[in-house]
Design a protein around this motif. Structure first.
Motif, PDB file in Angstrom:
ATOM      1  N   LEU A 134      26.659  46.997  41.398  1.00 35.19           N
ATOM      2  CA  LEU A 134      26.612  47.137  39.939  1.00 35.19           C
ATOM      3  C   LEU A 134      26.828  45.755  39.340  1.00 35.19           C
ATOM      4  O   LEU A 134      27.870  45.132  39.559  1.00 35.19           O
ATOM      5  N   THR A 135      25.858  45.254  38.591  1.00 34.98           N
ATOM      6  CA  THR A 135      25.925  43.911  38.023  1.00 34.98           C
ATOM      7  C   THR A 135      26.197  43.996  36.530  1.00 34.98           C
ATOM      8  O   THR A 135      25.414  44.581  35.776  1.00 34.98           O
ATOM      9  N   LEU A 136      27.337  43.436  36.105  1.00 33.65           N
ATOM     10  CA  LEU A 136      27.784  43.516  34.720  1.00 33.65           C
ATOM     11  C   LEU A 136      28.037  42.126  34.149  1.00 33.65           C
ATOM     12  O   LEU A 136      28.513  41.233  34.850  1.00 33.65           O
ATOM     13  N   GLY A 137      27.732  41.974  32.866  1.00 34.96           N
ATOM     14  CA  GLY A 137      27.975  40.706  32.193  1.00 34.96           C
ATOM     15  C   GLY A 137      29.365  40.637  31.606  1.00 34.96           C
ATOM     16  O   GLY A 137      29.933  41.662  31.212  1.00 34.96           O
ATOM     17  N   GLY A 138      29.936  39.428  31.550  1.00 35.23           N
ATOM     18  CA  GLY A 138      31.267  39.272  30.974  1.00 35.23           C
ATOM     19  C   GLY A 138      31.786  37.859  31.080  1.00 35.23           C
ATOM     20  O   GLY A 138      31.027  36.903  31.312  1.00 35.23           O
ATOM     21  N   LEU A 139      33.102  37.712  30.921  1.00 33.81           N
ATOM     22  CA  LEU A 139      33.758  36.405  30.863  1.00 33.81           C
ATOM     23  C   LEU A 139      34.875  36.312  31.892  1.00 33.81           C
ATOM     24  O   LEU A 139      35.706  37.228  31.995  1.00 33.81           O
ATOM     25  N   LEU A 140      34.900  35.239  32.648  1.00 40.23           N
ATOM     26  CA  LEU A 140      36.008  34.949  33.556  1.00 40.23           C
ATOM     27  C   LEU A 140      37.105  34.247  32.766  1.00 40.23           C
ATOM     28  O   LEU A 140      36.881  33.184  32.177  1.00 40.23           O
ATOM     29  N   ILE A 141      38.294  34.845  32.747  1.00 36.74           N
ATOM     30  CA  ILE A 141      39.380  34.321  31.919  1.00 36.74           C
ATOM     31  C   ILE A 141      40.321  33.416  32.707  1.00 36.74           C
ATOM     32  O   ILE A 141      40.586  32.287  32.310  1.00 36.74           O
ATOM     33  N   ASP A 142      40.819  33.899  33.858  1.00 37.36           N
ATOM     34  CA  ASP A 142      41.800  33.107  34.602  1.00 37.36           C
ATOM     35  C   ASP A 142      42.010  33.737  35.984  1.00 37.36           C
ATOM     36  O   ASP A 142      41.461  34.796  36.297  1.00 37.36           O
ATOM     37  N   ILE A 143      42.838  33.069  36.777  1.00 32.65           N
ATOM     38  CA  ILE A 143      43.203  33.539  38.111  1.00 32.65           C
ATOM     39  C   ILE A 143      44.618  34.099  38.068  1.00 32.65           C
ATOM     40  O   ILE A 143      45.511  33.523  37.419  1.00 32.65           O
ATOM     41  N   VAL A 144      44.841  35.188  38.752  1.00 33.57           N
ATOM     42  CA  VAL A 144      46.140  35.858  38.746  1.00 33.57           C
ATOM     43  C   VAL A 144      47.106  35.152  39.695  1.00 33.57           C
ATOM     44  O   VAL A 144      46.757  34.829  40.832  1.00 33.57           O
ATOM     45  N   GLY A 145      48.325  34.907  39.206  1.00 39.07           N
ATOM     46  CA  GLY A 145      49.382  34.398  40.067  1.00 39.07           C
ATOM     47  C   GLY A 145      50.030  35.538  40.837  1.00 39.07           C
ATOM     48  O   GLY A 145      49.563  36.682  40.800  1.00 39.07           O
ATOM     49  N   PHE A 170      51.280  37.235  35.706  1.00 45.08           N
ATOM     50  CA  PHE A 170      51.056  36.050  34.881  1.00 45.08           C
ATOM     51  C   PHE A 170      49.893  35.288  35.492  1.00 45.08           C
ATOM     52  O   PHE A 170      49.741  35.238  36.712  1.00 45.08           O
ATOM     53  N   THR A 171      49.040  34.697  34.659  1.00 48.18           N
ATOM     54  CA  THR A 171      47.898  33.966  35.202  1.00 48.18           C
ATOM     55  C   THR A 171      48.280  32.520  35.465  1.00 48.18           C
ATOM     56  O   THR A 171      49.209  31.976  34.864  1.00 48.18           O
ATOM     57  N   LYS A 172      47.541  31.881  36.362  1.00 52.82           N
ATOM     58  CA  LYS A 172      47.944  30.580  36.895  1.00 52.82           C
ATOM     59  C   LYS A 172      47.760  29.420  35.925  1.00 52.82           C
ATOM     60  O   LYS A 172      48.579  28.498  35.880  1.00 52.82           O
ATOM     61  N   HIS A 173      46.686  29.442  35.155  1.00 51.51           N
ATOM     62  CA  HIS A 173      46.367  28.269  34.351  1.00 51.51           C
ATOM     63  C   HIS A 173      46.700  28.433  32.876  1.00 51.51           C
ATOM     64  O   HIS A 173      47.188  27.494  32.247  1.00 51.51           O
ATOM     65  N   LYS A 174      46.469  29.628  32.337  1.00 54.44           N
ATOM     66  CA  LYS A 174      46.676  29.827  30.898  1.00 54.44           C
ATOM     67  C   LYS A 174      47.925  30.635  30.584  1.00 54.44           C
ATOM     68  O   LYS A 174      48.211  30.908  29.419  1.00 54.44           O
ATOM     69  N   CYS A 175      48.658  31.010  31.629  1.00 58.24           N
ATOM     70  CA  CYS A 175      49.960  31.685  31.478  1.00 58.24           C
ATOM     71  C   CYS A 175      49.883  32.958  30.635  1.00 58.24           C
ATOM     72  O   CYS A 175      50.782  33.235  29.835  1.00 58.24           O
ATOM     73  N   GLU A 193      47.687  38.334  44.287  1.00 54.82           N
ATOM     74  CA  GLU A 193      47.531  36.944  43.867  1.00 54.82           C
ATOM     75  C   GLU A 193      46.111  36.490  44.184  1.00 54.82           C
ATOM     76  O   GLU A 193      45.525  36.878  45.202  1.00 54.82           O
ATOM     77  N   ASN A 194      45.536  35.692  43.296  1.00 50.22           N
ATOM     78  CA  ASN A 194      44.174  35.138  43.391  1.00 50.22           C
ATOM     79  C   ASN A 194      43.077  36.134  43.039  1.00 50.22           C
ATOM     80  O   ASN A 194      41.891  35.819  43.161  1.00 50.22           O
ATOM     81  N   ASP A 195      43.444  37.359  42.605  1.00 50.97           N
ATOM     82  CA  ASP A 195      42.462  38.185  41.919  1.00 50.97           C
ATOM     83  C   ASP A 195      42.091  37.470  40.622  1.00 50.97           C
ATOM     84  O   ASP A 195      42.777  36.526  40.213  1.00 50.97           O
ATOM     85  N   ILE A 196      41.030  37.900  39.977  1.00 49.00           N
ATOM     86  CA  ILE A 196      40.656  37.243  38.729  1.00 49.00           C
ATOM     87  C   ILE A 196      40.828  38.191  37.550  1.00 49.00           C
ATOM     88  O   ILE A 196      40.675  39.412  37.675  1.00 49.00           O
TER      89      ILE A 196
END
Length: 644
Positions: free
Chosen positions: A440-451, A572-577, A588-591
């Motif tokens: 299933l191919t869906l459009g969207g936005l990658l926000i951050d990586i999970v800590g 909490f996410t790794k880069h944008k907290c 960890e490292n899920d998106i």
């Protein structure tokens, strides 16, 4: 539609007798009886748009009665009832003698037929019973009859429900249901049906005129609701499509359908954690079932398929495919049995994996919404199904993030919609064609990586003021305090996914004092069980805000609304907290992403060039379309996610 079959085409069975094997042995000899049973009944082919009906002849008795089976065009059939019951043990070991032929039926149906003999059905002689009136060995006939279920039940005079044998003391439930029915009426707005108040606290519940928890009427009601009928998926349409209120028979007792539904709606809406039945794992699912019947009756038909599947996820079916097929007749996707979308047509040649996959895709593509994915609130048992395909046989293990409200589809049919969350700013789902039906191919936005997420919040820990919330608060204080100007409020709201407390009030509108009172209570409980009190004080006391002696708050008022946290993990996410609450299966490292068509952000797991769907989440600062606004400002790049 075809005309009524001629006498030559009619299946005239003639006199039938329900007999025990002993009767047959006495009258015909054991060899003859066994020969008849092994031969079985041979069904004639049904004509287009026809059904078979059974007639219980006058003069029959519960131990031996006369019947006949006959085919009719459904548009010219005589008055008939439909029977709703559970097959029970699948073994069909009771012979129904049919003019030299035998129809084998289950013990449960034998008991139901015996009760129907004494039940007053007025001038209605005929009845439709799936086990007898449908050739269960003929797959094509079964598919055709399943697709006709709406007409079969809706054109009957009404549904008779057989719940099983007598329950000692069942009369005591009459007063209990009557009292809850009155409370339901008092607490409901006569204008729009909304609730006039919030959930009952335990003290408020005990102050009602309901009998105390130890009263035997609760136990009897629980025994009644533990009967399997209430959670079988086929009974939804059988009850809801009845033109009159279903007649509910439990042994010789007849229950009040309307009061049973109203009482269940009241318990689900206003006494979720306080009614004695909520602690009964066998009875409580039936309360949810009856609440669904109540909503279906109040709102009317037809619902969209996603709403039906979401509402009926707790129901059971012997054949997994029937989790879908049993609901099609109630859906707005079709107007009659000849106009059913391919993905929803009964097809027993397909595996349940194919059925679930195709239905999930159909709903996403036709609705342009990802709401159906919110049903993936369980730990997958295997990887047989694509991660994005809903397994409708699974029991949901935690609550949904969004608050569901009733609205009207553009076609006018009732539909449940997610509010108030709108992470994708109400943009429609973007579905791209894939090379495989399993992708299933869906459009969207990658926000951050999970800590590294916090420990899973267990109901037992949260309800008993266990320490997991305190450790999660410590992590949030360390990792996200620079992002949030008001971190305590952000944490308080996120932990409960900002649930609605009333029709108009959410957790974000509550004072912080109740949240702090809860944390202080957790801190005190941890001190009481700790072997090193000084270490606990040094670690946690500095990050707790002093309570206001004039308004210390009530820890129970916060604890009462922690359902959304059960079996979820703070993260909490790794880069944008970003601060969030996600499924217990996240790692960890899920998106963290926002997919178009979704009301909430979603957690995905990278797997090469593909992703596995993990689940929905609540993320403070991402629930009102903020990511879409940033995307339009050039801060994100839209992409396609290939889900497997």
């Amino acid at each position: 539609m075809s005309a009524c079959p001629s006498p030559q085409e009619t299946i005239q069975v003639g006199a039938l007798a329900l007999r025990t094997e002993a009767d047959m042995v006495v009258e015909q000899g054991e060899e003859a009886a066994q020969a008849l049973i092994s031969q079985g009944y041979v069904y004639s082919e049904l004509l287009f748009s026809s059904i078979r009906l059974l007639r219980l002849k006058p003069g029959s008795s519960p131990s031996k009665f006369q019947c006949e089976l006959q085919a009719f065009s459904i548009d010219q059939a005589p008055k008939y009832h439909t029977l709703s019951y559970c097959w029970g043990a699948p073994t069909r070991e009771n012979p129904l003698l049919c003019s030299g032929e035998i129809i084998m039926i289950t013990t449960t149906l034998k008991e139901a037929l015996a009760r129907l003999i004494t039940h007053n059905r007025g001038d209605v002689e005929w009845i439709w019973i799936d086990q007898i009136c449908v050739d269960q060995e003929n797959v094509r006939e079964k598919e055709t009859q399943v697709n006709m279920m709406k007409d079969i039940y809706h054109k009957s005079e009404g549904t008779i429900v057989w719940l099983g044998p007598d329950i000692i003391g069942i009369e005591s439930t009459e007063r209990l249901l009557d009292d809850m029915w009155h409370l339901h009426t008092e607490d409901q707005s006569p204008i729009d049906g909304s609730r006039r108040r919030g959930i009952y606290t335990r003290a408020e519940f005990e102050a009602t005129n309901l009998p105390p928890a130890w009263h035997p009427s609760w136990k009897v009601l629980a025994e009644l609701l533990s009967r399997p009928w209430f959670v079988r998926t086929w009974v939804i349409q059988e009850a809801v499509l009845s033109r009159a209120h279903p007649q509910m028979l439990c042994g010789s007792y007849k229950l009040d359908w309307e009061k049973l539904l109203a009482s269940s709606s009241w318990m689900v809406s206003l006494s979720y954690n306080t009614t004695p039945l909520s602690q009964d794992t066998k009875a409580w699912p039936a309360v949810f079932s009856l609440d669904l019947f109540h909503n279906l009756r109040i709102l009317g038909l037809r619902w969209d398929m996603a709403t039906l599947l979401s509402s009926a996820i707790r129901f059971k079916a012997s054949d997994p495919r029937d989790k879908v097929y049993s609901l099609v007749s109630l859906s707005g996707e079709t107007t009659d049995s000849s106009n059913i979308p391919t993905a929803l047509q009964a097809n027993y040649d397909k595996s349940y994996i194919e059925v679930f996959r195709d239905v999930t895709r159909y709903i996403i593509e036709s609705s342009k919404s990802l709401r159906i994915l919110t049903l993936i609130r369980y730990v997958p048992k295997s990887k047989k199904l694509p991660s994005w395909s809903v397994d409708f046989t699974q029991d949901v293990c935690w609550e949904r993030m969004s608050y569901l409200v009733w609205d009207r589809h553009e076609s006018g049919r009732p539909v449940s919609i997610e509010k108030p969350n709108k992470a994708s700013a109400n943009l429609p789902a973007e579905v791209q064609s894939s090379s495989s039906e399993d992708v299933l191919t869906l459009g969207g936005l990658l926000i951050d990586i999970v800590g590294a997420p916090c420990e899973t919040m267990l109901k037992s820990d949260l309800d008993s003021f266990g320490s997991r919330v305190l450790f999660a608060w410590k992590s949030a204080y360390e990792y996200t305090r620079d992002r949030h100007q008001d971190l305590p409020r952000a944490f308080m709201v996120t932990l409960v996914a900002n649930w609605n407390l009333t029709e108009t009030e959410r957790m974000e509108h509550q004072p912080l004092c109740n949240f702090w009172a809860y944390l202080w209570r957790v801190y005190e409980e941890l001190l009481n069980v700790s072997e090193n009190r000084r270490a606990v004080e040094e670690i946690f006391h500095p990050i707790l805000e002093p309570q206001n002696p004039d308004n210390p708050g009530d820890p129970d008022l916060y604890r009462l609304h922690l359902n959304g946290a059960y079996h979820r993990r703070m993260f909490f996410t790794k880069h944008k907290c970003y601060l969030g609450l996600g499924p217990c299966t996240m790692q960890e490292n899920d998106i963290l992403c926002v997919l178009f068509g979704g009301s909430t952000p979603l957690i995905l797991r990278p797997e090469g060039d593909y992703f596995r769907f993990v689940g929905e989440c609540y993320v403070y600062d991402l629930m009102n379309g903020e990511a879409v606004t940033d995307w339009k400002a050039g801060n994100y790049v839209a992409q396609y996610f290939h889900l497997i």
